[in-house]
Scaffold this motif. Sequence first.
Motif, PDB file in Angstrom:
ATOM      1  N   UNK A 140      98.125  85.659  34.734  1.00  0.00           N
ATOM      2  CA  UNK A 140      97.999  86.800  35.819  1.00  0.00           C
ATOM      3  C   UNK A 140      98.717  87.810  35.741  1.00  0.00           C
ATOM      4  N   UNK A 141      98.182  89.108  35.795  1.00  0.00           N
ATOM      5  CA  UNK A 141      98.982  90.529  35.641  1.00  0.00           C
ATOM      6  C   UNK A 141      98.415  91.137  36.832  1.00  0.00           C
ATOM      7  N   UNK A 142      99.270  92.086  37.471  1.00  0.00           N
ATOM      8  CA  UNK A 142      98.877  93.034  38.487  1.00  0.00           C
ATOM      9  C   UNK A 142      98.002  93.975  38.168  1.00  0.00           C
ATOM     10  N   UNK A 143      97.059  94.237  38.853  1.00  0.00           N
ATOM     11  CA  UNK A 143      96.039  95.332  38.758  1.00  0.00           C
ATOM     12  C   UNK A 143      94.679  94.799  38.594  1.00  0.00           C
ATOM     13  N   UNK A 144      93.665  95.492  38.072  1.00  0.00           N
ATOM     14  CA  UNK A 144      92.219  95.077  38.105  1.00  0.00           C
ATOM     15  C   UNK A 144      92.009  94.377  37.020  1.00  0.00           C
ATOM     16  N   UNK A 145      91.129  93.539  36.747  1.00  0.00           N
ATOM     17  CA  UNK A 145      90.879  92.803  35.550  1.00  0.00           C
ATOM     18  C   UNK A 145      89.797  93.536  35.076  1.00  0.00           C
ATOM     19  N   UNK A 146      89.918  94.357  33.973  1.00  0.00           N
ATOM     20  CA  UNK A 146      88.920  94.965  32.998  1.00  0.00           C
ATOM     21  C   UNK A 146      87.668  94.151  32.676  1.00  0.00           C
ATOM     22  N   UNK A 147      87.768  93.191  32.359  1.00  0.00           N
ATOM     23  CA  UNK A 147      86.649  92.243  32.008  1.00  0.00           C
ATOM     24  C   UNK A 147      85.918  91.805  33.090  1.00  0.00           C
ATOM     25  N   UNK A 148      86.443  91.500  34.170  1.00  0.00           N
ATOM     26  CA  UNK A 148      85.656  91.150  35.400  1.00  0.00           C
ATOM     27  C   UNK A 148      85.096  92.329  35.896  1.00  0.00           C
ATOM     28  N   UNK A 149      85.777  93.494  36.059  1.00  0.00           N
ATOM     29  CA  UNK A 149      84.979  94.932  36.595  1.00  0.00           C
ATOM     30  C   UNK A 149      83.878  95.062  35.567  1.00  0.00           C
ATOM     31  N   UNK A 150      83.968  95.120  34.133  1.00  0.00           N
ATOM     32  CA  UNK A 150      83.034  95.475  33.352  1.00  0.00           C
ATOM     33  C   UNK A 150      81.699  94.679  33.550  1.00  0.00           C
ATOM     34  N   UNK A 151      82.006  93.189  33.762  1.00  0.00           N
ATOM     35  CA  UNK A 151      80.849  92.433  33.896  1.00  0.00           C
ATOM     36  C   UNK A 151      80.107  92.477  35.283  1.00  0.00           C
ATOM     37  N   UNK A 152      80.991  92.852  36.288  1.00  0.00           N
ATOM     38  CA  UNK A 152      80.482  93.067  37.774  1.00  0.00           C
ATOM     39  C   UNK A 152      79.441  94.355  37.532  1.00  0.00           C
ATOM     40  N   UNK A 153      79.965  95.476  36.979  1.00  0.00           N
ATOM     41  CA  UNK A 153      79.521  96.713  36.807  1.00  0.00           C
ATOM     42  C   UNK A 153      77.878  96.343  36.469  1.00  0.00           C
ATOM     43  N   UNK A 154      77.898  95.781  34.920  1.00  0.00           N
ATOM     44  CA  UNK A 154      76.816  95.620  34.246  1.00  0.00           C
ATOM     45  C   UNK A 154      75.792  94.468  35.082  1.00  0.00           C
ATOM     46  N   UNK A 155      76.466  93.594  35.830  1.00  0.00           N
ATOM     47  CA  UNK A 155      75.363  92.917  36.597  1.00  0.00           C
ATOM     48  C   UNK A 155      74.826  93.535  37.772  1.00  0.00           C
ATOM     49  N   UNK A 156      75.382  94.357  38.516  1.00  0.00           N
ATOM     50  CA  UNK A 156      74.978  95.005  39.346  1.00  0.00           C
ATOM     51  C   UNK A 156      73.926  95.919  39.433  1.00  0.00           C
ATOM     52  N   UNK A 157      73.900  96.433  37.858  1.00  0.00           N
ATOM     53  CA  UNK A 157      73.015  97.538  37.304  1.00  0.00           C
ATOM     54  C   UNK A 157      71.758  96.823  36.827  1.00  0.00           C
ATOM     55  N   UNK A 158      71.820  95.617  36.728  1.00  0.00           N
ATOM     56  CA  UNK A 158      70.659  94.648  36.240  1.00  0.00           C
ATOM     57  C   UNK A 158      70.818  94.715  34.523  1.00  0.00           C
ATOM     58  N   UNK A 159      71.784  94.951  33.957  1.00  0.00           N
ATOM     59  CA  UNK A 159      71.859  95.024  32.410  1.00  0.00           C
ATOM     60  C   UNK A 159      71.534  93.636  32.193  1.00  0.00           C
ATOM     61  N   UNK A 160      70.541  93.200  31.337  1.00  0.00           N
ATOM     62  CA  UNK A 160      69.781  92.073  30.762  1.00  0.00           C
ATOM     63  C   UNK A 160      70.558  91.416  29.783  1.00  0.00           C
TER      64      UNK A 160
END
Length: 165
Positions: A140-160
């Motif tokens: 674990x490291x402080x801050x935003x996890x880029x992998x998680x945020x990218x996957x969240x972004x793509x999922x929320x926008x329906x990227x299939x």
Amino acid sequence: MIDEQALIRFVTEQRWFGSKTRQVAHGSVVDSVVLREGEPRLELQLVEIRFDTGTHETYQLLVDDGGFDALADPRQARELVRLIRSGGRREGGEGNVELASIDGLSFGRELSAARPIGGEQSNSSIVFDDELILKVFRRLEAGINPELELLRFLTERGFENIARL
């Protein structure tokens, strides 16, 4: 009370421990949160591994009465998913853990088969019924996890063309 040498030995022998060439000076549990009381008991621990250079790394462990790696037990892995599905907040010594489900995780039936994916280097993933993968970030490291945020972004926008978060 945690045996420091046993903790260091466990963490440094794991494939997800990233600093195998460094000399470990100390290891300790810096915070913990009981996720589930009773049988089976499940606890989240934040472990600090200190190096002889004065730096440190923080790792996340899921432990039970059987040892440092409760994720190796399919029953405990299923319990963790059940806890995430039900949500809620657990209080620890220094902080809190919020368990939050996302769309798709609450598909209504209990999971049966749970098997770890052995090839990963820095995390632990478990496949449930060949339908769901739970990825546990170990270091674990402080801050935003880029992998998680990218996957969240793509999922929320329906990227299939990816596995949904």
